[in-house]
Design an enzyme around this catalytic site. Structure first.
Site, short mmCIF file in Angstrom:
data_model
loop_
_atom_site.label_atom_id
_atom_site.label_comp_id
_atom_site.label_asym_id
_atom_site.label_seq_id
_atom_site.Cartn_x
_atom_site.Cartn_y
_atom_site.Cartn_z
N GLU A 56 0.86 -1.18 0.00
CA GLU A 56 0.00 0.00 0.00
C GLU A 56 0.89 1.22 0.00
O GLU A 56 1.93 1.24 0.66
CB GLU A 56 -0.90 0.01 1.24
CG GLU A 56 -1.72 1.30 1.33
CD GLU A 56 -2.84 1.26 2.35
OE1 GLU A 56 -2.71 0.50 3.34
OE2 GLU A 56 -3.82 2.00 2.17
N CYS A 80 -6.63 1.02 2.68
CA CYS A 80 -7.60 2.11 2.62
C CYS A 80 -7.37 3.00 1.41
O CYS A 80 -8.28 3.68 0.94
CB CYS A 80 -7.55 2.93 3.90
SG CYS A 80 -8.23 2.03 5.29
N ASN A 109 -12.24 -3.16 0.23
CA ASN A 109 -11.21 -3.28 1.26
C ASN A 109 -11.83 -3.04 2.62
O ASN A 109 -12.23 -1.91 2.91
CB ASN A 109 -10.10 -2.24 1.03
CG ASN A 109 -9.13 -2.20 2.20
OD1 ASN A 109 -8.44 -3.17 2.47
ND2 ASN A 109 -9.11 -1.09 2.94
N GLU A 110 -11.93 -4.06 3.39
CA GLU A 110 -12.47 -4.02 4.76
C GLU A 110 -13.61 -3.01 4.90
O GLU A 110 -13.69 -2.26 5.88
CB GLU A 110 -11.36 -3.79 5.80
CG GLU A 110 -10.57 -2.51 5.71
CD GLU A 110 -9.63 -2.27 6.89
OE1 GLU A 110 -8.90 -3.19 7.29
OE2 GLU A 110 -9.65 -1.14 7.41
O1 AHR Z 1 -2.36 -1.54 6.66
C1 AHR Z 1 -2.76 -0.28 7.03
C2 AHR Z 1 -4.26 -0.10 6.96
O2 AHR Z 1 -4.89 -0.97 7.84
C3 AHR Z 1 -4.90 -0.42 5.64
O3 AHR Z 1 -4.85 0.63 4.75
C4 AHR Z 1 -6.29 -0.72 6.00
O4 AHR Z 1 -6.90 -1.60 5.08
C5 AHR Z 1 -6.20 -1.26 7.40
O5 AHR Z 1 -7.10 -0.66 8.24
#
Ligand code: AHR
Length: 656
Positions: A43, A254, A384-385
């Protein structure tokens, strides 16, 4: 007809081979597990991409920084106006006639006077200087590729001196460029420094009067990873390649679903010529140039033999958008329904871009970028989550149905919230069961003790149903004990490799002094790399994966929760791989029986990571905890004393 018969007989042969290899392994007691188990989560957080893995040395090369990213930022951030030799002129950031509407800002330089006043001995001119990401690291005699877009706006061509300077102004490398086109044009040059410097600046200096527009001012080391143009920082990329990951998930996290709808990561904005890509605010509080865009992600995956796993937003933004995490959520915004067809098409277009023939609309764009062959995309993550709201569910279902209908060959990875349990987890799994989503993405960041006490989590998961991608996990900390707790858990992931398809530690990279997440796998600055003990654990597992799991090979005290072990076999090499973990404070004995593996080579490669539970690697002492490799003698059966707080990997060759 002949062709059909040929295909049929090939299929029969392949099937027979598959059956034979499966049954021959099974007869030896092995359980088929995922061959994509351990991979990477990448990320752009903690300056992982711009200023990190992406090797661009100029910061704010396109004059697009702005206060939405950081309050004090503007299009001229990280640039300085310079007019040595008593020269003078004027400078403005303009938007009237940009290279491309996606890249609206550029600098207009109006050079009024080039001074050469008595006693001034340096170079004279009017221009700009960039300090990079806390300075630029250059090495003597290495080559650095400079480029800029420029257009002559006055009556005369404008000559430039391009140089690398030390902080004190000593010139390390110098070349010239002449701008003589009235349209935007790319100019290139090579700089070869005469000395090493960790804090160099790039100076772009007009040396005659005139008017000129400047944009996309860039400097790359020639030696990027695999010498790729627009490539990756070689040392950092090599650290990742050394792990031999089976896949890379990108671009988040995120970052994928974004801080509000306008901030969602839209892959189409990140491909094509760099000067046409759309930069945007990074959810983690800085800027994304998109220089490391989808093409570069896919190419990097290919370069290191990892499968690409792009994660696309499920047409909703992060539930914490706008900083709503401070009040418990829910800042999730959903794309209006009348935009969904277009969005779904964007998802389908990605598959065509990655896998379609070079003659297809999107495949042609991939080919134009330099990759006519397909990328063989297999997995696509959707969401994503996300908070599992009715708005999410409605949109996810639409996207999932469209991908399934048009591309049944693609394996979709869904999402089940940000925690190992709770409301979103339950609702996400219910949705997965209802829709028969092939894989869902679980996330958890928690204590080392949690990892030790939850080693049986996946033993109870339903088989032959939705599988798990443990897309983000880490224990809170980078001490050896954190890494060893994760190692114990990873043996359980291998044991459950028939339901856990993939797993990736998160986050991956973190630039010193620029972190938004405390616990990360690899820390770095412009010069050094500081791999954590967690990195070594990940590497020891990732570089030693198997596709068959064998129980009862390693006997240990089953009542001792601090002990964990696994045995896998890699059917390509025939190697048998043992992993033995001791999270306790005293050495513990384990008994290994290799009887079922036929003839083994009595010399094995052993790697041990052990030490003080609370030790960490630091920039000053990056080798506090290091794995130690050796060749050891083994027999068909042997005792192993696992040191306190340790992970041991033993790789054994067999005669096939
Ligand atoms: O890994 C850091 C963050 O943790 C990511 O962006 C998110 O998906 C999670 O909350």
């Amino acid at each position: 007809m002949k062709n059909f018969r040929y295909q049929l007989s090939c299929a029969v042969i392949i099937l027979a081979c598959l059956l034979f290899s499966t049954t021959s392994q099974a007869a030896k007691g092995g359980k088929k597990i995922s061959s994509d188990l351990f991979g990477l989560f990448f990320e752009d957080i903690n300056y992982s991409a711009d200023g990190g893995l992406y090797a661009e040395m100029v910061q704010n090369r396109s004059f697009e920084y702005n206060p939405t990213e950081q309050k004090t930022w503007n299009p001229f951030s990280y640039w300085e106006y310079v007019a040595p030799g008593f020269s003078y002129g004027r400078i403005n950031v303009e938007t009237a006639a940009p290279i491309h509407p996606n890249n609206p800002h550029y600098v207009l330089l109006d050079i009024e006077h080039i001074g050469h006043e008595a006693k001034y001995t340096g170079i004279s001119g009017v221009g700009i200087k960039n300090s990079g990401f806390e300075g630029m690291v250059v090495k003597a005699d290495d080559k650095y590729n400079f480029s800029m877009f420029a257009r002559q706006l006055g009556n005369e061509p404008v000559s430039f001196t391009i140089c690398l300077q030390t902080l004190k102004g000593k010139i390390l490398a110098q070349t010239t460029v002449s701008v003589a086109a009235s349209d935007w044009k790319k100019y290139t040059a090579t700089l070869t420094p005469s000395a090493n410097c960790d804090t160099a600046n790039l100076v772009v200096l007009a040396t005659n009067t005139g008017k000129v527009g400047l944009d996309m001012i860039s400097l790359f080391p020639e030696k990027t990873f695999k010498n790729r143009e627009n490539g990756m920082r070689a040392d950092l990329a090599q650290m990742l390649a050394d792990m031999k990951p089976r896949f890379i998930r990108f671009p988040g996290g995120c970052l994928a679903h974004g801080d509000g709808l306008g901030n969602m990561y839209r892959w189409k904005n990140t491909i094509g010529p760099l000067e046409t890509r759309k930069e945007q605010r990074n959810i983690w509080g800085y800027n994304q140039t998109a220089g490391l865009g989808y093409y570069e992600y896919f190419r990097f995956c290919e370069d290191i033999g990892a499968k690409p796993l792009p994660v696309l937003p499920a047409a909703v933004s992060c539930q914490n958008s706008g900083g709503t995490w401070q009040v418990g959520g829910i800042g999730q915004k959903a794309l209006p329904m009348n935009e969904m067809q277009e969005y779904i098409q964007e998802v389908l277009d990605l598959i065509e871009w990655a896998n379609g023939p070079a003659t297809s609309v999107w495949g042609a764009k991939r080919a134009a970028a330099g990759h006519p062959a397909p990328f063989n995309l297999q997995y696509v993550g959707i969401g994503n989550e996300d908070k599992i709201t009715p708005e999410f569910e409605e949109r996810f279902k639409m996207i999932f149905a469209a991908v399934k209908a048009k591309h049944p060959e693609i394996t979709v990875v869904g999402t089940v919230g940000p925690a190992p349990d709770g409301e979103d987890f339950t609702k996400g799994w219910k949705l997965a069961d209802d829709l028969k989503i092939p894989i869902v993405d679980e996330h958890y960041y928690t204590s080392p003790e949690w990892f030790i006490s939850h080693q049986h989590r996946y033993d109870a998961y339903k088989r032959n149903a939705t599988e798990v991608y443990l897309g983000e996990y880490a224990s809170w900390g980078n001490k050896l004990r954190n890494a060893i707790a994760e190692a114990a858990y990873m043996t359980a992931l291998e044991r459950n490799g028939d339901v856990v398809r993939m797993a990736s530690y998160a986050p991956l990279l973190a630039k010193k002094d620029f972190t938004q997440w405390k616990t990360d796998m690899i820390f770095f600055d412009n010069v050094k790399i500081n791999p954590t003990p967690n990195y070594y654990v990940q590497k020891m597992f990732s570089a030693n994966q198997g596709d068959y799991y064998f129980d009862k090979v390693i006997a240990k005290d089953e009542k001792d929760v601090n002990l964990a072990a696994s045995c896998v076999r890699d059917s390509k090499t025939g190697d048998v791989i043992l992993k033995m973990v001791n999270f306790g404070s005293a050495p513990k004995s384990m008994k290994i029986n290799l009887g079922q593996f036929g003839t083994i080579i009595p010399q094995a490669e052993q790697t041990v990571l052990s030490g003080d539970a609370n030790v960490e690697n630091t920039f000053d002492n990056p080798q506090n905890v290091l794995p130690v490799a050796s060749t050891v003698k083994i027999g068909k059966s042997f005792q192993y004393s696992a040191p306190a707080m340790s992970l041991t990997v033993v790789r054994i060759k067999t005669k096939k």
